[in-house]
Design an enzyme around this catalytic site. Structure first.
Site, PDB file in Angstrom:
ATOM      1  N   CYS A   1      -7.444   3.860  -9.244  1.00 52.35           N
ATOM      2  CA  CYS A   1      -7.042   2.608  -9.731  1.00 52.35           C
ATOM      3  C   CYS A   1      -7.156   2.487 -11.220  1.00 52.35           C
ATOM      4  CB  CYS A   1      -7.604   1.471  -9.227  1.00 52.35           C
ATOM      5  SG  CYS A   1      -7.174  -0.070  -9.794  1.00 52.35           S
ATOM      6  N   ASN A   2      -6.123   2.797 -12.040  1.00 51.23           N
ATOM      7  CA  ASN A   2      -6.162   2.839 -13.400  1.00 51.23           C
ATOM      8  C   ASN A   2      -6.707   1.697 -13.838  1.00 51.23           C
ATOM      9  OD1 ASN A   2      -4.539   5.496 -14.666  1.00 51.23           O
ATOM     10  ND2 ASN A   2      -3.600   4.881 -12.785  1.00 51.23           N
ATOM     11  N   THR A   3      -6.465   0.353 -13.337  1.00 47.01           N
ATOM     12  CA  THR A   3      -6.884  -0.954 -14.107  1.00 47.01           C
ATOM     13  C   THR A   3      -8.531  -0.916 -13.706  1.00 47.01           C
ATOM     14  OG1 THR A   3      -4.729  -2.124 -13.442  1.00 47.01           O
ATOM     15  CG2 THR A   3      -6.878  -3.262 -13.872  1.00 47.01           C
TER      16      THR A   3
ATOM     17  N   TYR B   1      -4.768  -6.031  -9.549  1.00 48.78           N
ATOM     18  CA  TYR B   1      -5.579  -6.197 -10.653  1.00 48.78           C
ATOM     19  C   TYR B   1      -5.144  -6.229 -12.089  1.00 48.78           C
ATOM     20  CZ  TYR B   1      -9.497  -5.250  -7.497  1.00 48.78           C
ATOM     21  OH  TYR B   1     -10.680  -5.219  -6.544  1.00 48.78           O
ATOM     22  N   GLY B   2      -3.933  -5.725 -12.270  1.00 47.27           N
ATOM     23  CA  GLY B   2      -3.650  -5.487 -13.547  1.00 47.27           C
ATOM     24  C   GLY B   2      -3.433  -6.630 -14.402  1.00 47.27           C
TER      25      GLY B   2
ATOM     26  N   GLU C   1       4.405  -2.980  -3.899  1.00 50.92           N
ATOM     27  CA  GLU C   1       3.804  -3.536  -2.868  1.00 50.92           C
ATOM     28  C   GLU C   1       4.485  -4.478  -1.939  1.00 50.92           C
ATOM     29  OE1 GLU C   1       0.120  -4.422  -2.654  1.00 50.92           O
ATOM     30  OE2 GLU C   1      -0.341  -2.554  -4.059  1.00 50.92           O
TER      31      GLU C   1
ATOM     32  N   ASP D   1      -8.726   1.318  -4.070  1.00 49.94           N
ATOM     33  CA  ASP D   1      -7.767   0.922  -4.959  1.00 49.94           C
ATOM     34  C   ASP D   1      -7.519  -0.451  -4.674  1.00 49.94           C
ATOM     35  OD1 ASP D   1      -5.255   1.450  -6.834  1.00 49.94           O
ATOM     36  OD2 ASP D   1      -4.233   0.475  -5.334  1.00 49.94           O
ATOM     37  N   SER D   2      -6.882  -1.165  -5.709  1.00 48.03           N
ATOM     38  CA  SER D   2      -6.729  -2.499  -5.533  1.00 48.03           C
ATOM     39  C   SER D   2      -5.808  -2.818  -4.491  1.00 48.03           C
ATOM     40  CB  SER D   2      -6.247  -3.168  -6.758  1.00 48.03           C
ATOM     41  OG  SER D   2      -4.777  -2.601  -7.292  1.00 48.03           O
TER      42      SER D   2
ATOM     43  N   CYS E   1      -0.280   4.477 -13.456  1.00 44.06           N
ATOM     44  CA  CYS E   1      -0.609   3.401 -12.394  1.00 44.06           C
ATOM     45  C   CYS E   1      -0.248   4.230 -11.059  1.00 44.06           C
ATOM     46  CB  CYS E   1       0.046   2.349 -12.201  1.00 44.06           C
ATOM     47  SG  CYS E   1      -0.072   1.132 -10.877  1.00 44.06           S
ATOM     48  N   THR E   2      -1.194   4.329  -9.996  1.00 49.01           N
ATOM     49  CA  THR E   2      -1.167   4.970  -8.752  1.00 49.01           C
ATOM     50  C   THR E   2       0.086   4.439  -7.965  1.00 49.01           C
ATOM     51  OG1 THR E   2      -3.036   3.636  -7.670  1.00 49.01           O
ATOM     52  CG2 THR E   2      -3.319   5.900  -8.829  1.00 49.01           C
ATOM     53  N   HIS E   3       0.659   3.202  -8.163  1.00 51.40           N
ATOM     54  CA  HIS E   3       1.546   2.781  -7.768  1.00 51.40           C
ATOM     55  C   HIS E   3       3.054   3.486  -8.004  1.00 51.40           C
ATOM     56  CE1 HIS E   3      -1.184  -0.417  -6.339  1.00 51.40           C
ATOM     57  NE2 HIS E   3      -0.266  -0.952  -5.540  1.00 51.40           N
TER      58      HIS E   3
END
Length: 273
Positions: free
Chosen positions: A73-75, A42-43, A158, A10-11, A192-194
Site C-alpha cells: 500500500c503506497n499510502t 487510507y489516502g 473499490e 493493504d488498505s 497506488c496498487t489499485h
C-alpha cells in the site's frame, strides 16, 4: 494457522495486484493477505491515523507468525513505514522486518525513462508525503518528477464503477493535468496498487509514446532479491505454497472483488483490528 507466512497488507483490495505478482514469482512460500477494507481508503487520512491503523495491522501479522510483512500500500508505505521500522520494530520485534513498496520502485524507475522526466500518479496521502520525490532523488538525481493526486480513482476501483458516468472524465482529467505539468514526461508510475485495475482506461487517455509502469512485478523481483540477501529472514518463512486471505470488511464483498484483482476466486476470513 499457516506456518510462518509472509504477510501482505493493504488498505483494501489493491495489494492483491502485488500479491498476484509475488505468488507467480515466488510460489513456494506461504502468504497471508489482509485488507483493512472496513477503514479504506487510507489516502485521505492523516499521517497519524494511517500510522495507527498500519501498526495495528503489523502487530496482527506478527501474532499470526509472520516474520516478514510487506506493506503493499503506497499510502501506508509513505505515512507509516519509516516510523514503524525505526521506532516500533526495535522494541516490538527486533528479529522481524516490515518492507514497503516505495523504495523498491524508486530504485528502478530511472531505468524506464529516456527523457528523464517521470510522472507519479497516487493518492492524496502518497503525493502529499513527497516520498517518491525524496526516494527517486536518492537514486536518480537527474530525473525530474511531477506528481498528480487522483482521489477519485480508488473509489472507482473499490466500487467496481469502471463504466459509470464520469469515470472516463475522472481518469482523463488527471492524465491531462500531469502531462500539462511536464510535457516531457515519457514514463508514468502508477503509485497506488489499485491503479493497475484502471490500466486499460489509463492507456486510452495516454499518448502511445508514454510508458505506464505498474508496481507488481517490481515488488515481486525486489522481494526475491531481498530474501536472497537476507537468509536469516528467508529461513523463517514457511514454504508450503499456501495462501490465506483476511478482511476487516465484508467477506462477501472481498471475495467478489478478489477474482478481478488476484485472478482467481478465494474465500476470505473476517477479523477485527
Amino acid at each position: 494457522m499457516l506456518n510462518k507466512p509472509i504477510g501482505v497488507f493493504d488498505s483494501g483490495y489493491g495489494g492483491l495486484t502485488i500479491l498476484k505478482e509475488i505468488v507467480e514469482r515466488l510460489p513456494q512460500y506461504n502468504y497471508l493477505y489482509m485488507g483493512d477494507n472496513a477503514r479504506a481508503p487510507y489516502g485521505p487520512r492523516s499521517f497519524e491515523t494511517v500510522y495507527d491503523y498500519t501498526l495495528e495491522a503489523v502487530k496482527w501479522f506478527f501474532s499470526q507468525g509472520c516474520s516478514l510483512v510487506i506493506l503493499a500500500c503506497n499510502t501506508a508505505s509513505a505515512k507509516a513505514l519509516r516510523s514503524i521500522q525505526q521506532k516500533d520494530l526495535p522494541q516490538l520485534a527486533p528479529d522481524k522486518r516490515v518492507l514497503g513498496v516505495i523504495r523498491p520502485t524508486a530504485e528502478v524507475i530511472g531505468y524506464y525513462s529516456k527523457s528523464r522526466h517521470v510522472g507519479v500518479l497516487g493518492t492524496q496521502g502518497t503525493v502529499s508525503s513527497q516520498s517518491y520525490l525524496l526516494e527517486i532523488e536518492k537514486f536518480f538525481p537527474d530525473i525530474a518528477v511531477s506528481q498528480e493526486a487522483c482521489p477519485e480513482w480508488v473509489p472507482i476501483v473499490e466500487n467496481n464503477a469502471y463504466d459509470q458516468p464520469g469515470t472516463d472524465e475522472a481518469i482523463q482529467t488527471h492524465l491531462d493535468a500531469i502531462l500539462q505539468k511536464d510535457p516531457q514526461i515519457d514514463t508514468l508510475l502508477l503509485a497506488c496498487t489499485h491503479y493497475p485495475m484502471l490500466m486499460e482506461k489509463i492507456r486510452q487517455f495516454t499518448p502511445e509514446a508514454v510508458s505506464i509502469i505498474a508496481q507488481g512485478g517490481i515488488i515481486a523481483q525486489s522481494l526475491e532479491v531481498y530474501l536472497q540477501r537476507h537468509p536469516e529472514i528467508e529461513q523463517q518463512c514457511g514454504k508450503d505454497g499456501q495462501l490465506e486471505f483476511y478482511t476487516t470488511g465484508s467477506t462477501q464483498d472481498f471475495d467478489n472483488h478478489t477474482a478481478n484483482f488476484f485472478g482467481r476466486a478465494v474465500s476470505s476470513n473476517l477479523i477485527q483490528l
